[in-house]
Scaffold this active site. Structure first.
Site, PDB file in Angstrom:
ATOM      1  N   LYS A  80      -6.194 -12.160  -8.263  1.00 44.09           N
ATOM      2  CA  LYS A  80      -7.476 -12.249  -7.564  1.00 44.09           C
ATOM      3  C   LYS A  80      -8.415 -11.135  -8.038  1.00 44.09           C
ATOM      4  O   LYS A  80      -7.959 -10.011  -8.292  1.00 44.09           O
ATOM      5  CB  LYS A  80      -7.183 -12.076  -6.060  1.00 44.09           C
ATOM      6  CG  LYS A  80      -8.283 -12.510  -5.146  1.00 44.09           C
ATOM      7  CD  LYS A  80      -7.844 -12.378  -3.696  1.00 44.09           C
ATOM      8  CE  LYS A  80      -8.971 -11.783  -2.877  1.00 44.09           C
ATOM      9  NZ  LYS A  80      -8.610 -11.453  -1.504  1.00 44.09           N
TER      10      LYS A  80
ATOM     11  N   LYS B  98     -11.618  -5.128  -6.099  1.00 41.89           N
ATOM     12  CA  LYS B  98     -12.275  -3.860  -6.396  1.00 41.89           C
ATOM     13  C   LYS B  98     -11.266  -2.766  -6.695  1.00 41.89           C
ATOM     14  O   LYS B  98     -11.598  -1.739  -7.253  1.00 41.89           O
ATOM     15  CB  LYS B  98     -13.215  -3.455  -5.253  1.00 41.89           C
ATOM     16  CG  LYS B  98     -12.548  -3.254  -3.909  1.00 41.89           C
ATOM     17  CD  LYS B  98     -13.586  -3.108  -2.801  1.00 41.89           C
ATOM     18  CE  LYS B  98     -12.913  -3.205  -1.437  1.00 41.89           C
ATOM     19  NZ  LYS B  98     -13.835  -3.446  -0.347  1.00 41.89           N
TER      20      LYS B  98
ATOM     21  N   LYS C 299       0.826  -1.216   0.000  1.00 40.80           N
ATOM     22  CA  LYS C 299       0.000   0.000   0.000  1.00 40.80           C
ATOM     23  C   LYS C 299       0.851   1.252   0.000  1.00 40.80           C
ATOM     24  O   LYS C 299       0.457   2.261  -0.573  1.00 40.80           O
ATOM     25  CB  LYS C 299      -0.963   0.018   1.193  1.00 40.80           C
ATOM     26  CG  LYS C 299      -2.146  -0.917   1.015  1.00 40.80           C
ATOM     27  CD  LYS C 299      -3.331  -0.509   1.879  1.00 40.80           C
ATOM     28  CE  LYS C 299      -4.532  -1.410   1.612  1.00 40.80           C
ATOM     29  NZ  LYS C 299      -5.668  -1.110   2.491  1.00 40.80           N
TER      30      LYS C 299
END
Ligand code: TRP
Length: 335
Positions: free
Chosen positions: A199, A202, A117
């Site tokens: 995967k 969103k 992140k």
């Protein structure tokens, strides 16, 4: 009943940072409703976690309410499960601070999600992003949860939670139950429709790779029509060599209950066009009742408010007890 065995407690959370995906439905939420008979279940909308990355306030509010409505539409009965919003229970922030002081800089630095992140949000590597695992540990330990259903990407956070709890207990005695990650036996791992080695997510840049639970049927059908396959023109389960087709088979199997063998024979001799259309339609039908019920619930704000207020009250009762114990252990004066 007096001799009834105490049910084990489950706690899980999803960040309301966007619309829920078909992947989170088939991989997680769909299986949650059935757990209520066997376990004492707490499901949290982790709004406090979302602000480690900038959110648009109105969007965060909308996502939080929509997610609550969707949970209920998926069969999570608010009478049988405690459904609550993290920021409504101040004990999360209270315990997180204490746990921050029992969490080491070095162990936080090793978290893969922090590394990912901070690489993605290089202009906003804030302290909350760094200490996020301590807040998540608080989420879990407040409820003395036995089991934490999480996907593979969160296992490291459950591990550090166990380490923090063990360290605290080592100093002060048995304050926290040490939780276990819980990977349900059922539940599909849904991959992106356009890059099936990743995967379904969103946060995927390519919106065609991800199907949302509340998406319009025509958009769902279009995304499945565009799904990546291969050049072999044969519907066969082989994740290593045919990741796209195998992912579609997984989804079709999860949506219809059919086995891979049954799917292979259903589409023997057909092209991928028929197959992709059938998967799209099966998903549309699977999601239709959930979308309709979610929309109905979203129109009833008073009901949703009663659910989250009641959930916060029940959650706070358990959580405050833990904070009280912890404050006493560390030496804070009783008020
Ligand atoms: N960190 C989790 C995620 O990003 C969400 C979460 C927050 C969570 N608190 C939790 C999951 C407690 C399980 C238990 O997906």
């Amino acid at each position: 009943m007096a001799n009834e065995v105490q049910k084990k407690r489950i706690l899980s959370g999803i960040q309301p940072s966007g619309d829920l995906t078909l992947g989170s439905y088939l991989g997680a939420i769909r299986n949650w409703a059935a757990l209520a008979d066997k376990y004492d279940c707490y499901y949290m909308l982790a709004d406090m976690h979302t602000i480690t990355v900038r959110q648009v306030p109105a969007e965060l509010r909308r996502h939080t309410l929509t997610q609550l409505a969707t949970y209920i539409a998926c069969g999570l009965d608010p009478e049988k499960n405690v459904l609550f919003v993290q920021s409504h229970v101040p004990a999360h922030a209270q315990l997180a601070w204490v746990l921050d002081c029992y969490t080491m800089f070095g162990e936080l630095s090793r978290m893969t999600q922090f590394k990912d992140k901070s690489a993605k949000n290089a202009d906003n590597i804030n302290a909350g992003l760094f200490t996020y695992p301590a807040l998540m540990a608080a989420d879990i330990l407040l409820y003395q949860a036995d089991l934490v259903p999480v996907g593979g990407d969160q296992k490291q956070h459950v591990e550090i939670c166990r380490d923090i709890a063990g360290r605290f207990n080592g100093i002060y005695g048995e304050v926290f139950k040490i939780p276990e990650p819980y990977i349900p036996q059922v539940g599909a791992r849904v991959m992106s429709l356009t890059s099936p080695e990743n995967k379904m997510s969103k946060s995927d840049k390519d919106q065609n790779g991800c199907v949302y639970m509340l998406e319009k049927p025509e958009d769902i059908l279009r995304k499945f029509k565009k799904a990546v396959t291969d050049s072999e023109a044969s519907v066969r389960f082989d994740p290593a060599n045919k990741p796209g087709v195998s992912n579609l088979m997984q989804i079709y199997s999860a949506a219809t209950g059919r086995s891979f063998e049954a799917i292979e024979s259903e589409f023997a001799g057909h092209g991928y066009g028929d197959f992709k259309a059938a998967v799209g339609e099966a998903v549309v039908e699977l999601l239709r009742p959930i979308r309709e019920e979610t929309e109905r619930l979203l129109a009833d704000k008073a009901y949703l408010q009663s659910v989250y207020r009641d959930g916060a009250e029940k959650a706070a009762r358990v959580a405050n007890r833990t904070v009280g114990k912890v404050y006493k252990k560390v030496g804070f004066i009783d008020r």
